[in-house]
Design an enzyme around this catalytic site. Structure first.
Site, PDB file in Angstrom:
ATOM      1  N   HIS A   1      -5.314  -1.269  -5.181  1.00 18.11           N
ATOM      2  CA  HIS A   1      -5.683  -0.068  -4.428  1.00 18.11           C
ATOM      3  C   HIS A   1      -6.423   0.901  -5.324  1.00 18.11           C
ATOM      4  CE1 HIS A   1      -2.296  -1.634  -1.963  1.00 18.11           C
ATOM      5  NE2 HIS A   1      -3.191  -1.396  -1.020  1.00 18.11           N
TER       6      HIS A   1
ATOM      7  N   ARG B   1       7.625 -11.316   5.385  1.00 18.83           N
ATOM      8  CA  ARG B   1       7.428 -11.119   6.819  1.00 18.83           C
ATOM      9  C   ARG B   1       8.174 -12.195   7.577  1.00 18.83           C
ATOM     10  NH1 ARG B   1       0.928  -9.884   6.353  1.00 18.83           N
ATOM     11  NH2 ARG B   1       1.183  -8.109   4.957  1.00 18.83           N
TER      12      ARG B   1
ATOM     13  N   CYS C   1       0.820  -1.221   0.000  1.00 26.37           N
ATOM     14  CA  CYS C   1       0.000   0.000   0.000  1.00 26.37           C
ATOM     15  C   CYS C   1       0.855   1.274   0.000  1.00 26.37           C
ATOM     16  CB  CYS C   1      -0.962   0.008   1.177  1.00 26.37           C
ATOM     17  SG  CYS C   1      -1.320  -1.605   1.849  1.00 26.37           S
TER      18      CYS C   1
ATOM     19  N   ASP D   1      -2.801  -7.860  -5.116  1.00 25.32           N
ATOM     20  CA  ASP D   1      -3.128  -6.634  -4.388  1.00 25.32           C
ATOM     21  C   ASP D   1      -3.754  -5.609  -5.327  1.00 25.32           C
ATOM     22  OD1 ASP D   1      -3.333  -5.187  -2.140  1.00 25.32           O
ATOM     23  OD2 ASP D   1      -1.191  -4.941  -1.779  1.00 25.32           O
TER      24      ASP D   1
ATOM     25  N   LYS E   1     -15.009  -2.107   6.457  1.00 24.92           N
ATOM     26  CA  LYS E   1     -14.667  -3.044   5.381  1.00 24.92           C
ATOM     27  C   LYS E   1     -15.740  -4.101   5.162  1.00 24.92           C
ATOM     28  CE  LYS E   1     -11.807  -5.537   8.688  1.00 24.92           C
ATOM     29  NZ  LYS E   1     -10.848  -6.577   8.855  1.00 24.92           N
TER      30      LYS E   1
ATOM     31  N   HIS F   1      -8.396  -0.596  -0.146  1.00 29.22           N
ATOM     32  CA  HIS F   1      -7.525  -1.764  -0.339  1.00 29.22           C
ATOM     33  C   HIS F   1      -8.432  -2.909  -0.762  1.00 29.22           C
ATOM     34  CE1 HIS F   1      -4.395   0.087   2.348  1.00 29.22           C
ATOM     35  NE2 HIS F   1      -5.473   0.624   2.871  1.00 29.22           N
TER      36      HIS F   1
ATOM     37  N   GLN G   1       0.832 -11.316  -2.940  1.00 28.15           N
ATOM     38  CA  GLN G   1      -0.529 -10.797  -2.846  1.00 28.15           C
ATOM     39  C   GLN G   1      -1.073 -10.432  -4.215  1.00 28.15           C
ATOM     40  OE1 GLN G   1       0.417  -7.709  -0.050  1.00 28.15           O
ATOM     41  NE2 GLN G   1      -0.495  -8.870   1.621  1.00 28.15           N
TER      42      GLN G   1
HETATM   43 ZN   LIG Z   1      -3.343  -2.178   0.821  1.00 27.86          ZN
END
Ligand SMILES: [Zn+2]
Ligand SMILES: [Zn+2]
Length: 585
Positions: free
Chosen positions: A333, A311, A282, A331, A420, A466, A329
Site C-alpha cells: 500500500h 476467507r 489494507c 500485498d 485501476k 493498493h 498476498q
Molecule cells: Zn489493499
C-alpha cells in the site's frame, strides 16, 4: 443467408441444450427439466430423471438421438403463450410451475420454443426465453462431457437434480482443438503436478481449502515473494508486519463488514470482544500510517508485506490452490499526495515488468492491461471527489502511454473507490489470468480519517494505492505450475540439477562436485549409480528438474560438465562457471 447475430455462439449452444433435452425426453418421457443455460465453452441442462437411472454410460444413447434430431434439421420456432395455456403444458411438473410463477411475477411474456418438422408438426417444445438459431442442423459438432449433481436453484434445501454438460462446435476442427486443449490442461493440472512434484498437500485433519506446503513448495513461494521484494526495494517499499486477527470494528470502519461478514472466520477470545481472521490487510496498514502525524515531506509512504488472509469460501467452491481458505498476498500500500499518484503507479508497472519479464511472461501478445475507469452513465456509483477521479484516471492513462502498456480503457470496470490498472496474462495454453494490479483508493483514507500536513500547514487527505504483483501466492502458484507444466525456469526451480555419475568409479568425483556447486549457491541433488544410466536420465527428466549433469571419465579428466537440459535430447559441454550462469536463467 442473413448475417449471423452477435450472440450467435450463445444461440447455437443453447439450441444444442434443447436438442439434448429433446433426446432425453424421447428416451425418458417422465423426465422433468430444470434450467439449461450456456457458458463460455459449454452448455448444460438440469434434469429430474425420477426413478430412471441415468448415468454417463447413457451418453452414447443420448448422442445418437441428438444426431438424429440434428440430421432432421427441425426448424426452431418461438411461440407466445397465455399463462393458463403454459401451465397446462406441464401437468404435475413443480419445476415448470415455479419457473412460470417467476415469469408471471416479473411481468414478462411467456414463450415456448418448438422443434417443427417439414409438415409443420411440433416434435418437441419447452418453456424458454430464447434466443435460438433457426434450425437444429446449425448446432454443429457436439459431445456430452460430464454429469454432476446440482440442487434446484442452487439451494441445498431443494431437490438434487442431475446436471448434464456438453460442448458444441461449428466444425470438427474446432472440436479437435478443444479436445487438445483439454488434454493439455489435464496434463498441466496443478493439483496433479503438485502431488507428482511434491509441492503441496491437503490434510483432512487440517481442513479443506487449507494447503500445506512441502519444502519444495515453500521454496517456490519464498522465491516468488523474495524476487518481488528485491525488485521493488529500489522503489522505496518498506516491510511491515501485522497480526492475523483483529476486532470486527476495524472492518466496520473500513466498510468491509457488510460486504464480507458472511465470508469471515470468527474468533472467540476470553472476553466479549469479537475478533475475526483478517480477510485483507489494507485496514491494518492504514493504522500503521495513522500511528503518527505525517507531513507532506514524509509522503509517499510505502508499506509491503507478504501475509496470509482467511476467507471462509464455500466448500464446494474450493479448488486446489486456485480457491483456498488461506491465501497469502504479496500485498503493498502506498499513501501519497494526488500529484504523486502517477510516479507511484509508474513504479508499480516497472516492478510488474521486471517480475513478469523474469518469468518470460512479459512479452507482446502474452499480456494486456485494462485501464478500468468509471461508467460515465452511473457517476453516483463511485465515491470520492470527481475532480480527483479525473486526475487519477488521467495519470493512469499517462502511465500507460509512457510505459508502452497500450492499456485498454474499460468503462465501468473501476472499483467504487477508485480507478485501476489491471494486468491480464495469458498462460502457455492461452488461458487468461488477472494477476497484477494497481488500484487508486479515495475511500479508505476518508473512512479512517487519514491525514497529513500539507505545504500550507493545513490538514490534508492522502490517496491510497493498493498494489499486488503476483496476487495471492497460492493462486499465482496454481497459474505458473500449469503455465510451465511443472518445468520451472532454473532460477525458480527448487532443485536445479541432478548430478549423475556414469558408474561407481565416478561417484567420489561427482559428490565432490555437488559440494562445490552447492557452496556456489546451486541447488543440486545427487543421483547415485544404483540404477542404470539410461533409467536415471529418464527419471531425472520425469522430475522436470532443469538440468542433468552427467559425470564420466571425460568429465573427471577435463573438469568440464556434460549437461542435458530438461526436454532436450542433446548434451552439451560447459565449464563450471558457465553452468552456474545458466542456473540464473
Ligand atoms: Zn489493499
Ligand atoms: Zn431454452
Amino acid at each position: 443467408m442473413s448475417k449471423k447475430p452477435a450472440d450467435y455462439e450463445g444461440r447455437r449452444k443453447h439450441t444444442a441444450s434443447h436438442v439434448m433435452s429433446a433426446a432425453v425426453m424421447m428416451l425418458w418421457p417422465e423426465t422433468k427439466r430444470g434450467v439449461g443455460p450456456w457458458t463460455d465453452d459449454s452448455f448444460y441442462q438440469d434434469y429430474d430423471f425420477g426413478d430412471a437411472e441415468v448415468s454417463d454410460k447413457d451418453f452414447k444413447k443420448i448422442q445418437k438421438k441428438m444426431r438424429w434430431i440434428v440430421n432432421k434439421n427441425f426448424k426452431v420456432e418461438k411461440r407466445m403463450l397465455k399463462e393458463a395455456e403454459a401451465r397446462s403444458a406441464f401437468p404435475g411438473d413443480e419445476y415448470k410451475e415455479e419457473l412460470i410463477d417467476g415469469i408471471v411475477e416479473r411481468g414478462e411474456d411467456i414463450s415456448f420454443y418448438d422443434f417443427v418438422d417439414e409438415t409443420g408438426r411440433i416434435v418437441y417444445t419447452d418453456l424458454c426465453a430464447g434466443p435460438h438459431v433457426e434450425s437444429t442442423g446449425e448446432i454443429g459438432v457436439f459431445e456430452l462431457t460430464k454429469l454432476a449433481g446440482s440442487y434446484w436453484r442452487g439451494d441445498s434445501d431443494n431437490a438434487m437434480l442431475t446436471r448434464v454438460y456438453g460442448v458444441a462446435f461449428e466444425n470438427e476442427e474446432l472440436m479437435a482443438e478443444y479436445k487438445h486443449f483439454l488434454e493439455e490442461a489435464a496434463k498441466r493440472d496443478h493439483r496433479k503436478l503438485g502431488k507428482e512434484l511434491d509441492l503441496f498437500t491437503f490434510s483432512d485433519k487440517v481442513g479443506s481449502g487449507l494447503p500445506l506446503f512441502t519444502p519444495k513448495g515453500t521454496f517456490l513461494r519464498e522465491t516468488i515473494a523474495n524476487t518481488i521484494q528485491d525488485i521493488q526495494a529500489e522503489f522505496g517499499y518498506e516491510r511491515v508486519n501485522i497480526p492475523h486477527i483483529c476486532k470486527k470494528d476495524l472492518y466496520e470502519t473500513s466498510g468491509h463488514w457488510d460486504k464480507f461478514k458472511e465470508d469471515l472466520f470468527h474468533v472467540k477470545g476470553k472476553g466479549d470482544t469479537e475478533f475475526v481472521m483478517k480477510p485483507m490487510n489494507c485496514p491494518h496498514h492504514t493504522q500503521i500510517y495513522a500511528s503518527q502525524m505525517r507531513s507532506y515531506r514524509d509522503l509517499p509512504i510505502r508499506y509491503s508485506e507478504v501475509t496470509t488472509c482467511y476467507r471462509d469460501e464455500q466448500p464446494g467452491e474450493l479448488l486446489g490452490l486456485s480457491r483456498v481458505r488461506s491465501l497469502t498476498q504479496d500485498d503493498g500500500h502506498v499513501f501519497c499526495r494526488i500529484d504523486q499518484v502517477k510516479e507511484e503507479v509508474k513504479n508499480i508497472t516497472k516492478v510488474v515488468q521486471a517480475f513478469y519479464g523474469k518469468l518470460g511472461m512479459y512479452e507482446p501478445g502474452r499480456f494486456w492491461v485494462s485501464l478500468s475507469v468509471r461508467d460515465p452513465q452511473t457517476p453516483e456509483k463511485y465515491l470520492g471527489d470527481p475532480a480527483e477521479w479525473d486526475k487519477a484516471e488521467q495519470f493512469l492513462k499517462e502511465v500507460s502511454e509512457e510505459q508502452g502498456l497500450d492499456a485498454v480503457k474499460t468503462e465501468g470496470e473501476a472499483a467504487f473507490y477508485g480507478p485501476k490498472l489491471d494486468f491480464m496474462f495469458k498462460d502457455a495454453i492461452g488461458r487468461e489470468w488477472q494477476l497484477a494490479t494497481a488500484q487508486i483508493d479515495f475511500v479508505q483514507p476518508e473512512r479512517f480519517g487519514l491525514e497529513y500536513i500539507n505545504e500550507k500547514g493545513e490538514k490534508d487527505r492522502p490517496v491510497m494505492i493498493h498494489r499486488a504483483i503476483a496476487g495471492s501466492l497460492e493462486r499465482f502458484l496454481s497459474v505458473i505450475i500449469e503455465h510451465f507444466a511443472g518445468a520451472f525456469p532454473a532460477w525458480l526451480s527448487p532443485i536445479q540439477a541432478h548430478i549423475i555419475p556414469v558408474n561407481e568409479a565416478h561417484e567420489a568425483y561427482a559428490k565432490e562436485l555437488q559440494q562445490k556447486l552447492k557452496y556456489a549457491g546451486a541447488r543440486i541433488e545427487y543421483y547415485d549409480a544404483s540404477d542404470s544410466l539410461g533409467k536415471r536420465i529418464r527419471n531425472a527428466q520425469k522430475s522436470k528438474v532443469p538440468f542433468s549433469i552427467i559425470i564420466g571419465d571425460n568429465e573427471v579428466e577435463s573438469g568440464n560438465l556434460t549437461i542435458r537440459k530438461y526436454g532436450e535430447q542433446k548434451d552439451q559441454s560447459v565449464s563450471e562457471e558457465e553452468f552456474l550462469e545458466l542456473l540464473e536463467s
